[in-house]
Design an enzyme around this catalytic site. Structure first.
Site, mmCIF file in Angstrom:
data_model
loop_
_atom_site.group_PDB
_atom_site.id
_atom_site.type_symbol
_atom_site.label_atom_id
_atom_site.label_comp_id
_atom_site.label_asym_id
_atom_site.label_seq_id
_atom_site.Cartn_x
_atom_site.Cartn_y
_atom_site.Cartn_z
ATOM 1 N N ASP A 346 0.822 -1.216 0.000
ATOM 2 C CA ASP A 346 0.000 0.000 0.000
ATOM 3 C C ASP A 346 0.854 1.263 0.000
ATOM 4 O O ASP A 346 0.384 2.332 0.397
ATOM 5 C CB ASP A 346 -0.916 0.014 1.234
ATOM 6 C CG ASP A 346 -1.750 -1.241 1.339
ATOM 7 O OD1 ASP A 346 -2.310 -1.654 0.320
ATOM 8 O OD2 ASP A 346 -1.830 -1.819 2.439
ATOM 9 N N GLY A 347 2.084 1.146 -0.416
ATOM 10 C CA GLY A 347 2.974 2.306 -0.439
ATOM 11 C C GLY A 347 4.391 1.856 -0.168
ATOM 12 O O GLY A 347 4.649 0.686 0.152
ATOM 13 N N SER A 371 2.443 6.846 0.828
ATOM 14 C CA SER A 371 1.581 5.982 1.626
ATOM 15 C C SER A 371 0.165 6.130 1.090
ATOM 16 O O SER A 371 -0.424 7.207 1.192
ATOM 17 C CB SER A 371 1.639 6.366 3.116
ATOM 18 O OG SER A 371 0.760 5.567 3.867
ATOM 19 N N ARG A 372 -0.364 5.057 0.510
ATOM 20 C CA ARG A 372 -1.664 5.151 -0.153
ATOM 21 C C ARG A 372 -2.825 4.974 0.806
ATOM 22 O O ARG A 372 -3.970 5.193 0.426
ATOM 23 C CB ARG A 372 -1.747 4.090 -1.255
ATOM 24 C CG ARG A 372 -0.633 4.177 -2.290
ATOM 25 C CD ARG A 372 -0.841 3.193 -3.435
ATOM 26 N NE ARG A 372 0.321 3.192 -4.325
ATOM 27 C CZ ARG A 372 1.305 2.321 -4.267
ATOM 28 N NH1 ARG A 372 1.257 1.357 -3.374
ATOM 29 N NH2 ARG A 372 2.315 2.384 -5.107
ATOM 30 N N VAL A 373 -2.550 4.550 2.042
ATOM 31 C CA VAL A 373 -3.628 4.277 2.993
ATOM 32 C C VAL A 373 -3.467 5.083 4.271
ATOM 33 O O VAL A 373 -4.434 5.595 4.823
ATOM 34 C CB VAL A 373 -3.679 2.766 3.332
ATOM 35 C CG1 VAL A 373 -4.780 2.483 4.337
ATOM 36 C CG2 VAL A 373 -3.901 1.947 2.071
#
Length: 518
Positions: A346-347, A371-373
């Site tokens: 997720d990143g 960081s996608r989340v």
């Protein structure tokens, strides 16, 4: 008085009759058992024949309590990955089925212990007490049983918590060249979980014994080993042990997650895991994929990292946060294994060797990290003070490169560069020294308000240290606001800025009349 002879004869007859009846009635239970034959053995690999009913991933037993996993199930023979010392195995040795898949001990008794992937203790502290045994290969939680990532996982590193936040249940990749501080970043994150009600699992694969001993010593010296399980395979161990290590460590972590606990697991590193799997595959003559790697290495890693998640409250509400580490070569993040893991996670947090050589530690390249989340889980107080920080830092890096050509810069550009240098100086952090939330927010807020801009670069370390120490004097109501979901009020923000301004007043350069420039 002696018994009559006929009386003794009757006793003997009765006894023999009873023995004869017992012998006739006794039936030995018959249980079928498949016993195969070891046909050949090589480096960590054995070929076995005569086990027609063996299943994929089933555990088989060799003489001398050496175990292996059935990896290749062909028509005439089985390719087995050996998990122990195979020096005494020879062709013709018997091989037995166990009827079970590879499993590992789980339970609270593993906390504070250093183990190998088979659960054998390596710390000399005696046997390990376990609650149960779980298979190392377990299906990931279904989508409908997962919850959104909403709770932050504080790393104690200012650059990560502010600009690349991580949430509990997230999968965040740490990648970079050799010797850029990847393990140090992960160990610091484990150290910061003290008092945060987060259990940790550190899985070291193919590492030097001295490097693992150093990591364990750091954890022990800082009191972090009490809430950590360490799973170790050294470089001299068989590739089979390195292959099963992350799966065994994940099952240990999932036990705590299923009990409703928050868990952090570090895989250090999956480059060694991929190499071990490649070695096994080539020895078993499996067809290689692109770049001479087995084509299913993507699925090997994806089914491992898919097990990291946050569970719904109906399932206990536990979480498993994964920090896989991968090693790049010559800063090539577009290579096969790094791109595989970037697409799974997720990143990523990218550590730059250029920054490391300049002494900018941790050497996190903010422009290549994402960081996608975690932004959804970041505290509101962080978002308020760090919202513009990443943009300002990116502008500074671009202008700094341009300024190296010696061009004449206008005043506005000079201010951006000077402000960026203060941001970089504040984001520096020594190893094994995590920073508390209150101190981080106070430093970041002072940066956002440009209170550091007039501080000489040579005094930035002392100035930032003074601001962090002043965070302890903040009112309890303000510190409680940091942990809440509410944003900082204007009054709280002004109070924090005023305290920082007073602290930084003594670091202002003196003017010609002896007064500070502030």
């Amino acid at each position: 008085m002696n018994a009559p002879p006929d009386s003794l004869q009757s006793v003997l007859d009765n006894s023999f009759a009873a023995l004869s009846q017992a012998r006739t009635a006794h039936r030995v239970p018959m249980a079928p058992q498949e016993v195969g034959t070891l046909t050949s053995v090589s480096t960590a690999i054995a070929m076995v024949s005569g086990l027609p009913g063996v299943g994929y991933d089933e555990l088989v037993k060799f003489p001398g309590d050496v175990f292996g996993i059935a990896f290749n199930v062909d028509e005439t023979e089985v390719g087995v990955v050996l998990l122990g010392d195979y020096a005494r195995l020879h062709a013709g040795d018997p091989v037995q089925r166990t009827g079970r898949v590879m499993d590992v001990m789980v339970g609270d008794g593993l906390l504070g212990r250093v183990l190998d992937p088979l659960g054998r203790p390596l710390d000399g502290l005696g046997p390990v007490s376990a609650s149960a045994r779980w298979p190392i290969e377990r299906p990931a939680a279904p989508i409908m049983e997962r919850a959104p990532v909403t709770v932050p996982l504080q790393t104690g590193l200012k650059v990560v918590d502010a600009l690349i936040p991580i949430g509990r249940g997230q999968r965040e990749l740490i990648l970079g060249d050799r010797q850029t501080g990847k393990t140090a970043l992960a160990i610091d994150t484990i150290l910061n979980q003290r008092g945060q009600d987060v259990l940790c699992v550190y899985c070291a694969m193919g590492q030097r014994a001295s490097a693992v001993a150093k990591a364990v010593a750091v954890l022990r010296d800082h009191g972090a080993l009490a809430y950590t399980v360490v799973v170790v395979t050294e470089g001299s161990d068989s590739p089979g042990l390195a292959y099963i290590a992350p799966y065994a460590a994940t099952s240990m972590a999932e036990y705590f997650m299923e009990a409703g606990r928050d868990v952090l697991i570090v895989y250090d590193d999956l480059t060694q895991h991929a190499r071990a799997y490649r070695e096994i595959s080539l020895l078993l003559r499996r067809p290689p994929g692109r770049e001479a790697f087995p084509g299913d290495i993507f699925y090997i890693h994806s089914r491992l990292l898919e097990r990291a998640t946050r569970l719904r409250q109906e399932r206990g509400g536990g979480s498993l946060t994964a920090l896989p580490i991968i090693e790049t070569e010559a800063q090539n993040i577009a290579a096969y294994i790094p791109t595989n893991l970037i697409s799974i996670t997720d990143g990523q947090i990218y550590l730059s060797p250029s920054l490391f050589e300049l002494g900018i530690l941790p050497a996190v390249d903010v422009s290549k990290s994402v960081s996608r989340v975690g932004g959804k889980a970041q505290r509101a107080s962080y978002r308020a003070v760090a919202g513009d920080l990443k943009l300002a830092y990116a502008q500074f890096e671009e202008l700094e490169t341009f300024a190296r050509f010696g061009a004449r810069l206008d005043e506005h550009t000079t201010q951006i560069i000077e402000h960026g240098r203060r941001i970089r100086a504040c984001l520096k952090q020594p190893e094994s020294a995590p920073v508390a939330v209150a101190a981080q927010i106070m430093v970041l807020l002072a940066l956002t308000e440009k209170l550091f801009d007039s501080v000489p670069l040579a005094q930035m370390f002392e100035a930032e240290q003074a601001v962090r120490e002043a965070a302890a004097t903040l009112p309890d109501a303000v510190q409680a606001q940091f942990d809440s979901a509410d944003e900082l009020s204007a009054a709280d923000r002004a109070a924090i800025v005023q305290i920082a301004r007073v602290v930084l007043a003594r670091f202002q350069p003196a003017t010609s009349n002896g007064r500070s420039a502030a």
